[in-house]
Scaffold this active site. Sequence first.
Site, short mmCIF file in Angstrom:
data_model
loop_
_atom_site.label_atom_id
_atom_site.label_comp_id
_atom_site.label_asym_id
_atom_site.label_seq_id
_atom_site.Cartn_x
_atom_site.Cartn_y
_atom_site.Cartn_z
CG ASP A 1 33.23 29.01 42.15
OD1 ASP A 1 33.51 28.60 43.29
OD2 ASP A 1 34.06 29.09 41.23
CG ASP B 1 38.81 31.08 44.94
OD1 ASP B 1 38.28 32.14 45.32
OD2 ASP B 1 39.52 30.37 45.68
#
Length: 363
Positions: free
Chosen positions: A9, A11
């Site tokens: 991922d 953010d």
Amino acid sequence: MTQPTLFIDRDGTLIDEPKTDFQIDSLEKLKLERNVIPALLKLKDHYRFVMVSNQDGLGTSSFPQETFDKPHNAMMELFRSQGIEFDEVLICPHKPEDNCDCRKPKTKLLQKYIDRELFDPATSFVIGDRATDVQLAENLGIRALQYHPEKLNWDLIAEKLLGEAVTNIGDRQPRYAEVVRKTKETDIKVQVWLDETGVNDIKTGVGFFDHMLDQIATHGGFRMNISCKGDLWIDEHHTVEDTALALGTALKQAIGDKRGIARFGFVLPMDECQAQCAMDLSGRPFIKFKAEFKRDKVGDFSTELTEHFFQSIAFTMLATLHIKAKGDNDHHKIESLFKVFGRTLRQAIRIEGNELPSSKGVL
């Protein structure tokens, strides 16, 4: 080519996610998560990196493409300048209400990797900070590491994954166990995943006890589910005792033949309560417990059951356990005992090689 892959991922995992608007739309907002670059440098020879990110409304007036591109491109250039390359960067631009097929935890963004069998399910992971990342891992049939800046940061992730890569844990069975224990007093199911982290689902009917059990898994660096229906109309004794017995059995089964584990763990001090713990997964059950409590209960939990819990889990794990705490606040003392047990267990179950850690050849 099938190979170990990390689906990472962006953010909140690689870079900090602003809690104000959850958008990195300027260079001022771009901030790397602590030690992410050293961690990825350690891992890059063992894993392929694929970035997978949901970017709500990207390309719309609420999040114009050009405001996304500037900090994103700066981030990618920074990674490249340090020798870190991503095989692909896959982004879903849709909002939840769009009901698309590519937004995590759905897997359409990764369809190529699925169809061509480009990742090895036994040695690949999803790394992310949200429950949707954990669900994505489940949908892909691989394991998840739920990033947290304190509980599972990049230093800890690198340590965990390097241990797996170096010892080729992909040739091993996953360290998982499920135990069901039914008596006249309780009906318990425990599931333990020693090589995963994520959301723990713990429901015993005793709120404070649930919180304490979560501390073991969180600080132990693994994931577990526990459900217990006990005779709480009498008291919580059977619930606590039988849960400890079932959890100890599950941990023992998940650890397996102990080949390659560190075996020993030792932690001191912890928190303001000065909790200490020493553990040996020796096959010889013994416990020495020292902690005094001023109150009969903390919340809905009887303080006298603290020692009984650790005694029960030590004997079913066949572990030697020395654990003690001192301090002024009973809540903090009990919590520090569960935390320090988890941290010590993390050390003891860590894979370090392929040998049995015993001069006798048996544990």
